[in-house]
Design a protein around this motif. Sequence first.
Motif, PDB file in Angstrom:
ATOM      1  N   ARG A   1       7.467   3.034  -3.876  1.00 27.44           N
ATOM      2  CA  ARG A   1       7.569   1.351  -3.679  1.00 27.44           C
ATOM      3  C   ARG A   1       6.955   0.855  -4.738  1.00 27.44           C
ATOM      4  NH1 ARG A   1       6.479  -0.290   2.263  1.00 27.44           N
ATOM      5  NH2 ARG A   1       7.922   1.139   2.466  1.00 27.44           N
ATOM      6  N   CYS A   2       5.695   0.888  -5.206  1.00 28.69           N
ATOM      7  CA  CYS A   2       5.094   0.013  -6.094  1.00 28.69           C
ATOM      8  C   CYS A   2       6.085   0.355  -7.397  1.00 28.69           C
ATOM      9  CB  CYS A   2       3.550   0.831  -6.201  1.00 28.69           C
ATOM     10  SG  CYS A   2       2.534   0.028  -5.203  1.00 28.69           S
ATOM     11  N   TRP A   3       6.432   1.761  -7.804  1.00 33.11           N
ATOM     12  CA  TRP A   3       7.123   2.008  -8.974  1.00 33.11           C
ATOM     13  C   TRP A   3       8.528   1.287  -9.062  1.00 33.11           C
ATOM     14  CZ3 TRP A   3       6.645   3.322 -13.522  1.00 33.11           C
ATOM     15  CH2 TRP A   3       7.851   3.781 -14.377  1.00 33.11           C
TER      16      TRP A   3
ATOM     17  N   SER B   1      19.146 -15.897   0.658  1.00 36.61           N
ATOM     18  CA  SER B   1      19.767 -16.774   1.946  1.00 36.61           C
ATOM     19  C   SER B   1      18.881 -17.206   2.596  1.00 36.61           C
ATOM     20  CB  SER B   1      20.755 -15.670   2.660  1.00 36.61           C
ATOM     21  OG  SER B   1      20.147 -14.718   3.059  1.00 36.61           O
ATOM     22  N   GLY B   2      17.666 -17.344   2.154  1.00 38.35           N
ATOM     23  CA  GLY B   2      16.557 -18.034   2.957  1.00 38.35           C
ATOM     24  C   GLY B   2      15.691 -17.166   4.001  1.00 38.35           C
ATOM     25  N   ARG B   3      15.954 -15.895   4.121  1.00 32.09           N
ATOM     26  CA  ARG B   3      15.098 -15.092   5.184  1.00 32.09           C
ATOM     27  C   ARG B   3      14.117 -14.655   4.544  1.00 32.09           C
ATOM     28  NH1 ARG B   3      20.663 -13.372   5.876  1.00 32.09           N
ATOM     29  NH2 ARG B   3      20.159 -11.554   4.744  1.00 32.09           N
ATOM     30  N   THR B   4      13.098 -15.390   4.162  1.00 38.26           N
ATOM     31  CA  THR B   4      11.949 -14.907   3.577  1.00 38.26           C
ATOM     32  C   THR B   4      10.843 -14.552   4.305  1.00 38.26           C
ATOM     33  OG1 THR B   4      11.146 -17.128   3.913  1.00 38.26           O
ATOM     34  CG2 THR B   4      12.057 -16.843   1.772  1.00 38.26           C
ATOM     35  N   GLY B   5      11.159 -14.183   5.897  1.00 44.60           N
ATOM     36  CA  GLY B   5      10.109 -13.486   6.682  1.00 44.60           C
ATOM     37  C   GLY B   5      10.486 -11.960   6.690  1.00 44.60           C
ATOM     38  N   THR B   6      11.423 -11.364   6.355  1.00 51.73           N
ATOM     39  CA  THR B   6      11.657 -10.044   6.428  1.00 51.73           C
ATOM     40  C   THR B   6      10.784  -9.335   5.572  1.00 51.73           C
ATOM     41  OG1 THR B   6      13.251  -9.954   4.730  1.00 51.73           O
ATOM     42  CG2 THR B   6      14.205 -10.397   6.692  1.00 51.73           C
ATOM     43  N   MET B   7      10.337  -8.132   6.153  1.00 50.74           N
ATOM     44  CA  MET B   7       9.565  -7.175   5.273  1.00 50.74           C
ATOM     45  C   MET B   7      10.027  -6.963   3.726  1.00 50.74           C
ATOM     46  SD  MET B   7       7.289  -5.468   7.202  1.00 50.74           S
ATOM     47  CE  MET B   7       6.908  -3.907   6.834  1.00 50.74           C
ATOM     48  N   ALA B   8      11.462  -6.726   3.608  1.00 46.72           N
ATOM     49  CA  ALA B   8      11.842  -6.349   2.241  1.00 46.72           C
ATOM     50  C   ALA B   8      11.823  -7.559   1.582  1.00 46.72           C
ATOM     51  CB  ALA B   8      13.276  -6.180   2.309  1.00 46.72           C
ATOM     52  N   ALA B   9      11.854  -8.910   2.164  1.00 47.59           N
ATOM     53  CA  ALA B   9      11.831 -10.182   1.231  1.00 47.59           C
ATOM     54  C   ALA B   9      10.189 -10.312   1.082  1.00 47.59           C
ATOM     55  CB  ALA B   9      12.378 -11.371   1.943  1.00 47.59           C
ATOM     56  N   ALA B  10       9.570  -9.942   1.836  1.00 46.37           N
ATOM     57  CA  ALA B  10       8.071  -9.787   1.869  1.00 46.37           C
ATOM     58  C   ALA B  10       7.386  -8.942   0.402  1.00 46.37           C
ATOM     59  CB  ALA B  10       7.174  -9.770   2.874  1.00 46.37           C
ATOM     60  N   ASP B  11       8.089  -7.894   0.399  1.00 43.93           N
ATOM     61  CA  ASP B  11       7.579  -7.060  -0.403  1.00 43.93           C
ATOM     62  C   ASP B  11       8.124  -7.454  -2.035  1.00 43.93           C
ATOM     63  OD1 ASP B  11       6.380  -5.188   1.043  1.00 43.93           O
ATOM     64  OD2 ASP B  11       8.017  -3.880   1.156  1.00 43.93           O
ATOM     65  N   VAL B  12       9.312  -7.932  -2.130  1.00 45.62           N
ATOM     66  CA  VAL B  12       9.952  -8.685  -3.252  1.00 45.62           C
ATOM     67  C   VAL B  12       8.968  -9.628  -3.727  1.00 45.62           C
ATOM     68  CG1 VAL B  12      11.606 -10.004  -4.225  1.00 45.62           C
ATOM     69  CG2 VAL B  12      12.393  -7.987  -2.692  1.00 45.62           C
ATOM     70  N   ALA B  13       8.428 -10.652  -2.891  1.00 42.44           N
ATOM     71  CA  ALA B  13       7.713 -11.687  -3.147  1.00 42.44           C
ATOM     72  C   ALA B  13       6.298 -11.165  -3.662  1.00 42.44           C
ATOM     73  CB  ALA B  13       7.532 -12.574  -1.917  1.00 42.44           C
ATOM     74  N   ARG B  14       5.813 -10.093  -2.933  1.00 40.62           N
ATOM     75  CA  ARG B  14       4.445  -9.609  -3.206  1.00 40.62           C
ATOM     76  C   ARG B  14       4.401  -9.162  -4.795  1.00 40.62           C
ATOM     77  NH1 ARG B  14       2.544  -5.020  -3.291  1.00 40.62           N
ATOM     78  NH2 ARG B  14       4.353  -4.190  -1.974  1.00 40.62           N
ATOM     79  N   ALA B  15       5.640  -8.534  -5.162  1.00 45.24           N
ATOM     80  CA  ALA B  15       5.785  -7.599  -6.463  1.00 45.24           C
ATOM     81  C   ALA B  15       5.913  -8.832  -7.532  1.00 45.24           C
ATOM     82  CB  ALA B  15       6.926  -6.961  -6.094  1.00 45.24           C
ATOM     83  N   ALA B  16       6.718  -9.798  -7.185  1.00 45.64           N
ATOM     84  CA  ALA B  16       6.862 -10.867  -8.154  1.00 45.64           C
ATOM     85  C   ALA B  16       5.381 -11.646  -8.410  1.00 45.64           C
ATOM     86  CB  ALA B  16       7.805 -11.940  -7.601  1.00 45.64           C
ATOM     87  N   ARG B  17       4.581 -11.880  -7.333  1.00 45.47           N
ATOM     88  CA  ARG B  17       3.401 -12.370  -7.493  1.00 45.47           C
ATOM     89  C   ARG B  17       2.382 -11.444  -8.436  1.00 45.47           C
ATOM     90  NH1 ARG B  17       3.425 -13.505  -1.993  1.00 45.47           N
ATOM     91  NH2 ARG B  17       2.005 -12.018  -1.450  1.00 45.47           N
ATOM     92  N   GLN B  18       2.576 -10.192  -8.463  1.00 46.86           N
ATOM     93  CA  GLN B  18       1.697  -9.146  -9.306  1.00 46.86           C
ATOM     94  C   GLN B  18       2.211  -9.218 -10.675  1.00 46.86           C
ATOM     95  OE1 GLN B  18       2.666  -5.512  -7.497  1.00 46.86           O
ATOM     96  NE2 GLN B  18       0.922  -5.773  -5.888  1.00 46.86           N
TER      97      GLN B  18
ATOM     98  N   CYS C   1      -0.062   4.756   0.365  1.00 43.94           N
ATOM     99  CA  CYS C   1      -0.544   3.930  -0.955  1.00 43.94           C
ATOM    100  C   CYS C   1      -1.362   2.783  -0.396  1.00 43.94           C
ATOM    101  CB  CYS C   1       0.951   3.320  -1.465  1.00 43.94           C
ATOM    102  SG  CYS C   1       0.325   2.196  -2.822  1.00 43.94           S
ATOM    103  N   ARG C   2      -2.529   2.904  -1.197  1.00 47.41           N
ATOM    104  CA  ARG C   2      -3.605   1.873  -0.793  1.00 47.41           C
ATOM    105  C   ARG C   2      -3.177   0.369  -1.488  1.00 47.41           C
ATOM    106  NH1 ARG C   2      -8.451   6.119  -1.126  1.00 47.41           N
ATOM    107  NH2 ARG C   2      -8.059   7.186   0.848  1.00 47.41           N
ATOM    108  N   VAL C   3      -2.244   0.694  -2.378  1.00 48.06           N
ATOM    109  CA  VAL C   3      -1.892  -0.792  -3.133  1.00 48.06           C
ATOM    110  C   VAL C   3      -1.115  -1.632  -2.251  1.00 48.06           C
ATOM    111  CG1 VAL C   3      -1.003  -1.689  -5.137  1.00 48.06           C
ATOM    112  CG2 VAL C   3      -2.393   0.432  -5.484  1.00 48.06           C
ATOM    113  N   CYS C   4       0.100  -0.853  -1.772  1.00 48.86           N
ATOM    114  CA  CYS C   4       1.123  -1.804  -1.348  1.00 48.86           C
ATOM    115  C   CYS C   4       1.162  -1.293   0.327  1.00 48.86           C
ATOM    116  CB  CYS C   4       2.548  -1.645  -1.950  1.00 48.86           C
ATOM    117  SG  CYS C   4       3.038   0.135  -1.313  1.00 48.86           S
ATOM    118  N   GLY C   5       0.378  -0.242   0.579  1.00 51.03           N
ATOM    119  CA  GLY C   5       0.397  -0.038   2.353  1.00 51.03           C
ATOM    120  C   GLY C   5       1.425   0.938   2.725  1.00 51.03           C
ATOM    121  N   ALA C   6       2.286   1.487   1.788  1.00 49.03           N
ATOM    122  CA  ALA C   6       3.381   2.103   2.092  1.00 49.03           C
ATOM    123  C   ALA C   6       2.827   3.504   2.547  1.00 49.03           C
ATOM    124  CB  ALA C   6       4.547   2.600   0.818  1.00 49.03           C
TER     125      ALA C   6
END
Length: 122
Positions: A85-87, A41-58, A111-116
């Motif tokens: 979270r990483c899992w 829905s275009g809310r790319t600024g939320t924490m959850a959306a950012a985590d999804v985007a980061r995982a997709a980049r990985q 977690c030093r990978v994702c910061g959780a």
Amino acid sequence: MTHLSALVAAPSGQALRVAALLRQAPFEFARVVYGLSDQASGRTGTMAAADVARAARQGAPVTRERAEQRARAYLPTADQAHCPRCWVFSGIKSPLHFREPSEERPESALCRVCGAEYATEV
Ligand SMILES: [Zn+2]
């Protein structure tokens, strides 16, 4: 802490850690669902959306189905705890680093990978 409470806390500490981490997997799955929904829905600024985007980049794109499967399969052990979270987001087993409790805060796992960061005792 008295000697007595140290004695009582010691044997169950590892089991409590694992139990605390196991409780996080469904929450991380919920964050995937929120993140995907936010993105859609275009809310790319939320924490959850950012985590999804980061995982997709990985690596692989994040899907609800795969995240749900991984959340169910999450199985940390006392000597090899990996980040929920990483899992759940990426299928990566990132080692957690435990931080000793202090007077201000309970023991936590970082977690030093994702910061959780997860509190691992009540
Ligand atoms: Zn992580």
